[in-house]
Design a protein around this motif. Structure first.
Motif, PDB file in Angstrom:
ATOM      1  N   ALA A 108     -48.350  40.930 -25.772  1.00  0.00           N
ATOM      2  CA  ALA A 108     -48.989  41.646 -26.876  1.00  0.00           C
ATOM      3  C   ALA A 108     -48.434  43.066 -27.007  1.00  0.00           C
ATOM      4  O   ALA A 108     -48.168  43.543 -28.126  1.00  0.00           O
ATOM      5  CB  ALA A 108     -50.501  41.684 -26.664  1.00  0.00           C
ATOM      6  N   LEU A 109     -48.250  43.750 -25.881  1.00  0.00           N
ATOM      7  CA  LEU A 109     -47.676  45.103 -25.920  1.00  0.00           C
ATOM      8  C   LEU A 109     -46.242  45.077 -26.447  1.00  0.00           C
ATOM      9  O   LEU A 109     -45.847  45.930 -27.249  1.00  0.00           O
ATOM     10  CB  LEU A 109     -47.711  45.720 -24.522  1.00  0.00           C
ATOM     11  CG  LEU A 109     -49.090  46.059 -23.952  1.00  0.00           C
ATOM     12  CD1 LEU A 109     -48.968  46.513 -22.499  1.00  0.00           C
ATOM     13  CD2 LEU A 109     -49.763  47.133 -24.793  1.00  0.00           C
ATOM     14  N   SER A 144     -42.331  46.192 -30.526  1.00  0.00           N
ATOM     15  CA  SER A 144     -41.185  45.669 -31.273  1.00  0.00           C
ATOM     16  C   SER A 144     -41.358  45.900 -32.771  1.00  0.00           C
ATOM     17  O   SER A 144     -40.385  46.219 -33.473  1.00  0.00           O
ATOM     18  CB  SER A 144     -41.020  44.171 -30.987  1.00  0.00           C
ATOM     19  OG  SER A 144     -40.721  43.944 -29.628  1.00  0.00           O
ATOM     20  N   LEU A 145     -42.582  45.766 -33.259  1.00  0.00           N
ATOM     21  CA  LEU A 145     -42.827  46.040 -34.678  1.00  0.00           C
ATOM     22  C   LEU A 145     -42.702  47.531 -34.974  1.00  0.00           C
ATOM     23  O   LEU A 145     -42.112  47.920 -35.992  1.00  0.00           O
ATOM     24  CB  LEU A 145     -44.213  45.536 -35.076  1.00  0.00           C
ATOM     25  CG  LEU A 145     -44.447  44.033 -35.007  1.00  0.00           C
ATOM     26  CD1 LEU A 145     -45.827  43.699 -35.559  1.00  0.00           C
ATOM     27  CD2 LEU A 145     -43.379  43.261 -35.759  1.00  0.00           C
ATOM     28  N   LEU A 146     -43.254  48.361 -34.101  1.00  0.00           N
ATOM     29  CA  LEU A 146     -43.193  49.804 -34.334  1.00  0.00           C
ATOM     30  C   LEU A 146     -41.758  50.320 -34.306  1.00  0.00           C
ATOM     31  O   LEU A 146     -41.392  51.208 -35.080  1.00  0.00           O
ATOM     32  CB  LEU A 146     -44.032  50.539 -33.283  1.00  0.00           C
ATOM     33  CG  LEU A 146     -45.553  50.338 -33.367  1.00  0.00           C
ATOM     34  CD1 LEU A 146     -46.249  51.047 -32.205  1.00  0.00           C
ATOM     35  CD2 LEU A 146     -46.087  50.848 -34.694  1.00  0.00           C
ATOM     36  N   LEU A 190     -40.529  47.755 -21.167  1.00  0.00           N
ATOM     37  CA  LEU A 190     -39.225  48.222 -21.625  1.00  0.00           C
ATOM     38  C   LEU A 190     -38.180  47.125 -21.543  1.00  0.00           C
ATOM     39  O   LEU A 190     -37.376  46.930 -22.467  1.00  0.00           O
ATOM     40  CB  LEU A 190     -38.791  49.435 -20.798  1.00  0.00           C
ATOM     41  CG  LEU A 190     -37.426  50.054 -21.136  1.00  0.00           C
ATOM     42  CD1 LEU A 190     -37.406  50.537 -22.584  1.00  0.00           C
ATOM     43  CD2 LEU A 190     -37.100  51.196 -20.183  1.00  0.00           C
ATOM     44  N   ALA A 191     -38.190  46.375 -20.438  1.00  0.00           N
ATOM     45  CA  ALA A 191     -37.206  45.309 -20.265  1.00  0.00           C
ATOM     46  C   ALA A 191     -37.404  44.205 -21.294  1.00  0.00           C
ATOM     47  O   ALA A 191     -36.433  43.705 -21.882  1.00  0.00           O
ATOM     48  CB  ALA A 191     -37.307  44.740 -18.854  1.00  0.00           C
ATOM     49  N   ALA A 203     -36.634  41.567 -27.121  1.00  0.00           N
ATOM     50  CA  ALA A 203     -37.538  41.197 -28.210  1.00  0.00           C
ATOM     51  C   ALA A 203     -37.237  41.957 -29.496  1.00  0.00           C
ATOM     52  O   ALA A 203     -37.334  41.399 -30.592  1.00  0.00           O
ATOM     53  CB  ALA A 203     -38.992  41.434 -27.797  1.00  0.00           C
ATOM     54  N   VAL A 204     -36.877  43.228 -29.381  1.00  0.00           N
ATOM     55  CA  VAL A 204     -36.628  44.042 -30.581  1.00  0.00           C
ATOM     56  C   VAL A 204     -35.525  43.462 -31.456  1.00  0.00           C
ATOM     57  O   VAL A 204     -35.662  43.447 -32.690  1.00  0.00           O
ATOM     58  CB  VAL A 204     -36.329  45.505 -30.180  1.00  0.00           C
ATOM     59  CG1 VAL A 204     -35.812  46.301 -31.377  1.00  0.00           C
ATOM     60  CG2 VAL A 204     -37.584  46.162 -29.632  1.00  0.00           C
TER      61      VAL A 204
END
Length: 268
Positions: free
Chosen positions: A75-76, A81-83, A140-141, A146-147
């Motif tokens: 979830a985090l 990733s959206l932000l 972070l990893a 994911a980004v």
């Protein structure tokens, strides 16, 4: 003159599609059957049917703790990733600036690296910062892989929104930021939702990178499944696998129902 409708697939195509689906689904059917086994070992066909291994799964504190960790972590990662990906996606899809293609390629670079290499690189980078086996380090990893997925989907979604609509809003007095937030982003919402779902699943299912960065007090569900499989071969592995399949399938179906995941991912 009337135009001919779409041609229906022939029997050979239908038979090939059915065979392909059966081939893809057969492992899941085998795992599902074994998960209801009454035996003590992984065997197909099972000696009998029972829910004992699902009860054992629900009573395993370590697995349930890892499940909660993976859910919170995913979830985090999806939120970050959206932000991070939404502004970059808008810039790539809408703005014209030098090096735009190079930047887009650079942001997608983590997808080109083997996860084993990426996991080792992240371990070497995060170890001096004392971020190994910590929440910030794992987030972070996972964001590293994911980004790029979120960026690709949202760039496609934003690029599919006609730029004339945003230009019309600006001619009516809206600032560039307001026009983007009130016109483009809402119209691209299906792509944003699809990106959130995909990044959640990418993080939730990530195993190789997590193996380098987890610790005895902080572990994820895929890693816990991997460790469990090293020492045991009972049908609880199949029950846990079915739990993972059910979670992924539920998320995909919810997004498909809400936003049309298939249509969003198939847009050019």
């Amino acid at each position: 003159m009337s135009r001919a409708g779409p041609r229906r697939p022939g029997p050979v195509v239908i038979a090939g599609a059915v065979a392909g689906f059966l081939l893809l689904l057969s492992p899941a059917v085998v795992v599902a059957t074994v998960s209801f086994s009454s035996g003590d070992f992984l065997a197909f066909p099972p000696p009998g049917l029972s829910l004992r291994w699902y009860a054992a799964l629900l009573g395993n504190a370590e697995i349930l703790s890892a499940l909660a960790t993976s859910a919170i972590l995913a979830a985090l990662v999806a939120m970050l990733s959206l932000l991070l990906g939404l502004p970059a996606s808008y810039a790539i899809a809408r703005l014209d600036f030098p090096g735009r293609t190079a930047i887009a390629t650079l942001l997608a670079a983590p997808l080109l690296l083997p996860t084993l290499v990426l996991g080792l690189a992240l371990l070497l980078a995060l170890q001096p910062l004392r971020l190994v086996a910590t929440w910030p380090g794992l987030v972070l990893a996972h964001c590293t892989v994911a980004v790029p997925f979120a960026l690709r989907i949202m760039t496609t979604a934003i690029g599919g929104v006609p730029a004339e609509l945003e230009a019309a809003a600006r001619t009516l007095g809206a600032s560039p930021l307001r026009a983007a937030l009130r016109v483009t982003v809402p119209l691209a919402a299906p792509g944003v939702l699809a990106a959130a779902a995909l990044t959640f699943l990418v993080s939730f299912d990530e195993t190789v990178i997590s193996l380098f960065l987890v610790g005895p007090r902080l572990t994820t569900l895929p890693v816990e499944l991997f460790r469990y499989a090293e020492n045991r071969t009972d049908p609880m592995l199949a029950a846990l696998s079915m739990l993972l399949i059910a979670i992924a399938l539920t998320i995909v179906l919810l997004v498909e129902r809400a936003a049309g995941l298939t249509r969003t991912l198939s847009k050019d």
